[in-house]
Design an enzyme around this catalytic site. Structure first.
Site, mmCIF file in Angstrom:
data_model
loop_
_atom_site.group_PDB
_atom_site.id
_atom_site.type_symbol
_atom_site.label_atom_id
_atom_site.label_comp_id
_atom_site.label_asym_id
_atom_site.label_seq_id
_atom_site.Cartn_x
_atom_site.Cartn_y
_atom_site.Cartn_z
ATOM 1 N N LYS A 73 0.835 -1.204 0.000
ATOM 2 C CA LYS A 73 0.000 0.000 0.000
ATOM 3 C C LYS A 73 0.870 1.254 0.000
ATOM 4 O O LYS A 73 1.904 1.288 0.671
ATOM 5 C CB LYS A 73 -0.888 0.031 1.260
ATOM 6 C CG LYS A 73 -1.894 -1.115 1.350
ATOM 7 C CD LYS A 73 -2.703 -1.031 2.637
ATOM 8 C CE LYS A 73 -3.644 -2.219 2.812
ATOM 9 N NZ LYS A 73 -4.259 -2.259 4.155
ATOM 10 N N SER B 142 -9.779 2.030 6.553
ATOM 11 C CA SER B 142 -8.935 3.222 6.370
ATOM 12 C C SER B 142 -8.982 3.671 4.915
ATOM 13 O O SER B 142 -9.011 4.871 4.629
ATOM 14 C CB SER B 142 -7.499 2.923 6.782
ATOM 15 O OG SER B 142 -7.435 2.626 8.149
HETATM 16 O O1 PNS Z 1 -3.894 -3.096 8.441
HETATM 17 P P1 PNS Z 1 -3.411 -4.058 7.402
HETATM 18 O O2 PNS Z 1 -2.734 -3.307 6.272
HETATM 19 O O3 PNS Z 1 -4.484 -4.996 6.929
HETATM 20 O O4 PNS Z 1 -2.299 -4.954 8.106
HETATM 21 C C1 PNS Z 1 -1.597 -5.954 7.413
HETATM 22 C C2 PNS Z 1 -0.295 -6.251 8.119
HETATM 23 C C3 PNS Z 1 0.566 -4.978 8.178
HETATM 24 C C4 PNS Z 1 -0.571 -6.714 9.529
HETATM 25 C C5 PNS Z 1 0.438 -7.374 7.351
HETATM 26 O O5 PNS Z 1 0.637 -6.964 6.044
HETATM 27 C C6 PNS Z 1 1.775 -7.733 8.004
HETATM 28 O O6 PNS Z 1 1.810 -8.425 8.994
HETATM 29 N N1 PNS Z 1 2.891 -7.199 7.445
HETATM 30 C C7 PNS Z 1 4.224 -7.413 7.979
HETATM 31 C C8 PNS Z 1 5.056 -8.328 7.080
HETATM 32 C C9 PNS Z 1 4.777 -9.788 7.395
HETATM 33 O O7 PNS Z 1 5.022 -10.270 8.494
HETATM 34 N N2 PNS Z 1 4.250 -10.489 6.393
HETATM 35 C C10 PNS Z 1 3.879 -11.884 6.519
HETATM 36 C C11 PNS Z 1 2.467 -12.017 7.057
HETATM 37 S S1 PNS Z 1 2.013 -13.689 7.253
#
Ligand code: PNS
Length: 167
Positions: free
Chosen positions: A41, A129
């Site tokens: 994003k 959001s």
């Molecule tokens: O508010 P969101 O954008 O839906 O949150 C998504 C988020 C940030 C929690 C997810 O993209 C995430 O955990 N990103 C960190 C990178 C990571 O650990 N990726 C593997 C997830 S299994």
């Protein structure tokens, strides 16, 4: 001490997030709101701005702390003595994505760390959001959907991006 992480992009934090933070903070000793850079994003606010905004919106909650990080969620969880990660579920549309993340994270988390889902309050289940930003950018009324202090930050940010609030 039970330390729980509520994590997401929070770009920006909405009243739906705030409701979840309120409820989750009652289930643990310390709730860490963890702002993560979501590489898929393009953010409206920088990670530092989002962190500061959440601090303002949650300052009445004494066991809530705000932090930000980049990289793998599981690395943060494993390094910070987190017992559980909380995510909100609005509707079935969230479920596919959330179960996939929760199952992958279950492989990456240390032993006994859980992902916990709280159902979003029906008052806020239509809010995201992204939708807040879209309605706001088209001059729609988002009062009551984000904390007033966040609405002020959005107005300032828009003014900064466009060189002044249009009348
Ligand atoms: O508010 P969101 O954008 O839906 O949150 C998504 C988020 C940030 C929690 C997810 O993209 C995430 O955990 N990103 C960190 C990178 C990571 O650990 N990726 C593997 C997830 S299994």
């Amino acid at each position: 001490m039970k330390r729980v992480l509520y994590t997401g992009s929070f770009d920006p934090i909405t009243n739906g997030h705030l409701d979840l933070i309120n409820r989750a903070s009652k289930l643990c000793d310390e709730l860490v709101v963890g702002v993560i850079e979501n590489k898929s994003k393009i953010p409206f606010f920088t990670i530092e701005e989002r962190t500061g905004m959440i601090e303002k919106a949650t300052k009445h909650l004494k066991n809530v702390k705000v932090d930000s990080f980049c990289g793998l969620l599981a690395d943060y969880v494993n390094a910070h003595n987190i017992s559980a990660v909380v995510r909100g579920l609005r509707a079935t549309m969230d479920f596919e994505y959330e179960i996939q993340m929760a199952q992958m994270n279950a492989r990456l988390f240390k032993k006994d760390v859980e992902t916990i889902f709280l159902m979003t309050s029906p008052d806020y289940s239509f809010i995201s959001s992204s939708m807040i930003k879209e309605v706001f950018s088209l001059k729609g009324n988002i009062k009551g959907l984000v904390p007033d202090v966040i609405l002020e930050c959005m107005e300032s940010k828009l003014a900064e991006k466009t060189g002044g609030i249009e009348k």
